[in-house]
Design a protein around this motif. Sequence first.
Motif, short mmCIF file in Angstrom:
data_model
loop_
_atom_site.label_atom_id
_atom_site.label_comp_id
_atom_site.label_asym_id
_atom_site.label_seq_id
_atom_site.Cartn_x
_atom_site.Cartn_y
_atom_site.Cartn_z
N PRO A 129 -0.17 18.96 41.95
CA PRO A 129 -1.52 18.72 41.43
C PRO A 129 -2.45 18.16 42.51
CG PRO A 129 -0.03 17.02 40.66
CD PRO A 129 0.83 18.04 41.34
N ALA A 130 -3.59 18.78 42.66
CA ALA A 130 -4.54 18.34 43.69
C ALA A 130 -5.02 16.92 43.44
CB ALA A 130 -5.73 19.30 43.75
N GLY A 131 -5.09 16.52 42.19
CA GLY A 131 -5.56 15.18 41.86
C GLY A 131 -4.53 14.09 42.07
N GLY A 132 -3.32 14.48 42.48
CA GLY A 132 -2.28 13.48 42.72
C GLY A 132 -1.50 13.13 41.46
N ARG A 133 -0.54 12.24 41.64
CA ARG A 133 0.30 11.82 40.52
C ARG A 133 -0.45 10.80 39.66
NH1 ARG A 133 2.99 7.28 39.69
NH2 ARG A 133 4.77 7.26 38.25
N LEU A 134 -0.32 10.95 38.34
CA LEU A 134 -0.93 10.02 37.41
C LEU A 134 0.14 9.10 36.83
CD1 LEU A 134 -3.26 12.52 35.50
CD2 LEU A 134 -3.82 11.08 37.48
N GLY A 135 -0.26 8.06 36.19
CA GLY A 135 0.69 7.17 35.56
C GLY A 135 0.89 5.88 36.34
N ALA A 136 1.75 5.03 35.81
CA ALA A 136 1.99 3.71 36.40
C ALA A 136 2.71 3.83 37.74
CB ALA A 136 2.81 2.86 35.44
N ILE A 137 2.39 2.91 38.64
CA ILE A 137 3.05 2.84 39.94
C ILE A 137 4.40 2.14 39.77
CG2 ILE A 137 2.90 1.99 42.31
CD1 ILE A 137 0.83 4.10 41.67
N PRO A 138 5.48 2.73 40.29
CA PRO A 138 6.78 2.03 40.20
C PRO A 138 6.72 0.69 40.94
CG PRO A 138 7.06 4.33 40.88
CD PRO A 138 5.60 4.04 40.94
N PRO A 139 7.48 -0.29 40.49
CA PRO A 139 7.49 -1.59 41.20
C PRO A 139 8.07 -1.46 42.59
CG PRO A 139 9.19 -1.52 39.50
CD PRO A 139 8.36 -0.28 39.31
N GLN A 162 2.44 14.70 46.34
CA GLN A 162 3.88 14.75 46.63
C GLN A 162 4.68 13.80 45.74
OE1 GLN A 162 1.37 14.61 48.73
NE2 GLN A 162 1.84 15.38 50.76
N ALA A 163 4.01 12.76 45.23
CA ALA A 163 4.72 11.77 44.43
C ALA A 163 5.30 12.36 43.15
CB ALA A 163 3.78 10.60 44.09
#
Length: 203
Positions: A26-36, A112-113
């Motif tokens: 996805p061009a907009g990058g990964r969505l959602g919470a950042i892992p700790p 890439q995430a």
Amino acid sequence: MPGPAPKHPSTRARRNDPKKGFTSLPAGGRLGAIPPWPLRPNPFMTAQLETARDRVASLQVELEAAEDGRARGRLRRELSKNEMTVATLSLQIEQATDDEVALWDDLWRTPQATVWEDSHSSREVAQYVRWKVLAEQGDLKAAAEARQLSDRLGLNPLALTRLHLEIERADEAETRGEQRRKKATPPTDNKPKGDPRGTLRAV
């Protein structure tokens, strides 16, 4: 020696499927919470800090017990030097941790995430972050390690192609978004409705 990089879909012959074998990100990058952030502070620097703190405590005891003026002067100078080492290492560890967490957050917003999340590669990403921060501080060995992990994680255009990954173009992403919104929107009846008072009759 690694073999040649696979051709990008845009350069393949038209008789082939242009995106066969490539995963679109996805061009907009990964969505959602950042892992700790999973790593503890740099263990080497932490060990240096603890050693310096122990030396400070030992020097303070020696200074209190010293009676000779020359010895006391020497101990004060050594104590001051080690206290400076403690302060410097504490600041370096704090700054390095802040830099690591900031880079970690940025990386988990990249296209890439989405692949790292699916492959459970968070520890590899954390290792890259640690080497990258050390490299930015001038560590040449860390720079070499960071480059290798960068290739494995797809953080440069050539690595993306080798891993059969491609970031979708903005226009493709916008088109897909519009299609999803159209599917999610229920159809509406645009016919004008009559005045409900028209159904009333005098009795």
